[in-house]
Design a protein around this motif. Structure first.
Motif, PDB file in Angstrom:
ATOM      1  N   ASP A 151       0.853  -1.176   0.000  1.00 14.29           N
ATOM      2  CA  ASP A 151       0.000   0.000   0.000  1.00 14.29           C
ATOM      3  C   ASP A 151       0.901   1.242   0.000  1.00 14.29           C
TER       4      ASP A 151
ATOM      5  N   ARG B  31       1.395  -7.442   4.019  1.00 14.77           N
ATOM      6  CA  ARG B  31       0.229  -6.679   4.479  1.00 14.77           C
ATOM      7  C   ARG B  31      -0.595  -6.204   3.283  1.00 14.77           C
ATOM      8  N   THR B  34      -2.562  -9.114   1.463  1.00 14.42           N
ATOM      9  CA  THR B  34      -3.801  -9.610   2.052  1.00 14.42           C
ATOM     10  C   THR B  34      -4.846  -8.515   2.236  1.00 14.42           C
ATOM     11  N   ALA B  35      -4.472  -7.272   2.002  1.00 19.72           N
ATOM     12  CA  ALA B  35      -5.345  -6.149   2.356  1.00 19.72           C
ATOM     13  C   ALA B  35      -6.675  -6.182   1.594  1.00 19.72           C
ATOM     14  N   ASP B  36      -6.619  -6.401   0.297  1.00 20.00           N
ATOM     15  CA  ASP B  36      -7.839  -6.304  -0.519  1.00 20.00           C
ATOM     16  C   ASP B  36      -8.855  -7.398  -0.186  1.00 20.00           C
ATOM     17  N   ASP B  38      -9.046  -9.042   2.567  1.00 16.00           N
ATOM     18  CA  ASP B  38      -9.494  -8.766   3.931  1.00 16.00           C
ATOM     19  C   ASP B  38     -10.599  -7.717   3.927  1.00 16.00           C
ATOM     20  N   ARG B  39     -10.426  -6.715   3.118  1.00 14.65           N
ATOM     21  CA  ARG B  39     -11.425  -5.646   3.054  1.00 14.65           C
ATOM     22  C   ARG B  39     -12.763  -6.192   2.559  1.00 14.65           C
ATOM     23  N   ILE B  40     -12.700  -7.031   1.541  1.00 17.03           N
ATOM     24  CA  ILE B  40     -13.935  -7.610   1.001  1.00 17.03           C
ATOM     25  C   ILE B  40     -14.609  -8.508   2.034  1.00 17.03           C
ATOM     26  N   GLU B  42     -14.352  -8.519   5.348  1.00 15.75           N
ATOM     27  CA  GLU B  42     -14.872  -7.927   6.590  1.00 15.75           C
ATOM     28  C   GLU B  42     -16.287  -7.441   6.328  1.00 15.75           C
ATOM     29  N   ARG B  48      -9.779 -14.521   6.737  1.00 13.84           N
ATOM     30  CA  ARG B  48      -8.686 -14.935   5.872  1.00 13.84           C
ATOM     31  C   ARG B  48      -8.641 -16.450   5.721  1.00 13.84           C
ATOM     32  N   GLN B 123      -7.183  -9.530  -5.553  1.00 15.00           N
ATOM     33  CA  GLN B 123      -5.789  -9.860  -5.274  1.00 15.00           C
ATOM     34  C   GLN B 123      -4.948  -9.867  -6.554  1.00 15.00           C
ATOM     35  N   ARG B 126      -3.924  -6.328  -7.740  1.00 15.31           N
ATOM     36  CA  ARG B 126      -2.746  -5.776  -7.083  1.00 15.31           C
ATOM     37  C   ARG B 126      -1.469  -6.419  -7.607  1.00 15.31           C
TER      38      ARG B 126
END
Lengths: 166, 166
Positions: A151, B31, B34-36, B38-40, B42, B48, B123, B126
């Motif tokens: 990010d 980080r 896995t961010a994208d 994870d966002r979806i 949540e 995860r 994912q 990115r």
DNA sequence: TTGGAAAGTCAACAAGGCTGACGTAACTTC
DNA sequence: GAAGTTACGTCAGCCTTGTTGACTTTCCAA
């Protein structure tokens, strides 16, 4: 740099299949990446969270709690739990700030440095083996791709840290 | 391969400082990695762990529970909790084996495929951006280093998976 | 027929995230 | 000097995801 795509077929490395392999490579490699410190930590009362705190305190001695919060990306309650045990066990020292007495400047004690060394020796040994096996050019590519994957905000953290040592 | 070090200075990429940068790059990049998803995830009832199960079921349709166990490296109790919710919610179908009726062969339902696509699209986007920014040569190096970083057993998993698709 | 593998389940627990609320000391601003 | 803000700590409670241990059912294979 590295943007020249002379012909269309250079884009073969962007197929979904290639991307999937990259995704799985990240998954399996990260397991290896954390395996050695995890092994050392299990049995002690510490976990991966303690390792991260120790790493970044070692990396930036005197850093404050809120610095650490933004780098690690966790809540202060979560970090505090970790930090408290490290201070209680005499691995980390929290010195009251001289200019701003609200701040706590974090340092590793000799005992903390000893654990840090044990953990990072293990992790570096694996990195070194991987680097050596892959060669310098591969390492450069490795770092480029990882950096591009971060990010933007984290990339700034990473780059800010990157040179601040000297 | 890639072991020729014509002069001593080629080993500069193996300094502790270079290794530390690589370690932190892995930390920050993972980080982002896995961010994208994870966002979806949540907001849904999933995390995860569900993503990982869905990914590998999509990757190897018909795989058994114990296959999945060795790939994911968790206990069956842990996996079972995840799998149960996915089956209950109609994202995964567990078919009793025809040859060995003890086995459960796992498949994504259309609903499961829909979520899988949403997650992997994010994912992959990115990864694609990172690959494109870094270029094909960097990507090759990236994969080499990651592969060298895996535990031998995990590397076999990875390589075994790698070509089994076609 | 019996041993053991594959799968599932129950229970209990721990690490390590999270939110919300609150307290205190110290710095800043008006 | 009062009021507001910042840095830090802490209590309480919750969630996800991992763990161990014990047990059952099914069923393949020697």
């Amino acid at each position: 740099m590295a943007d020249q795509t002379p012909s269309g077929e250079s884009l073969l490395f962007l197929t979904d299949e290639q991307l999937r392999k990259g995704i799985e490579a990240m998954f399996f490699a990260y397991r290896g990446f954390t395996a050695d410190p995890d092994r050392i930590l299990e049995g002690m009362d510490y976990g991966r969270a303690h390792h991260r705190a120790i790493h970044f305190i070692h990396r930036s001695p005197g850093t404050t709690v809120s610095n650490l919060l933004t780098i690690l990306g966790v809540t202060k309650q979560s970090l505090n739990r970790v930090l408290r045990t490290l201070v209680e066990d005499g691995l980390v020292e929290a010195r009251v700030g001289r200019r701003d007495k609200r701040e706590r400047h974090l340092h590793l004690t000799p005992k903390g440095q000893e654990l840090e060394r044990e953990l990072s020796d293990a992790q570096r040994a694996r990195m070194r083996a991987a680097y050596r096996a892959a060669g310098p050019q591969a390492v450069a590519g490795f770092r480029q791709v990882l950096e591009a994957m971060m990010d933007p905000e984290l990339r700034r953290q990473y780059q800010g840290l990157k040179e601040s040592g000297a």
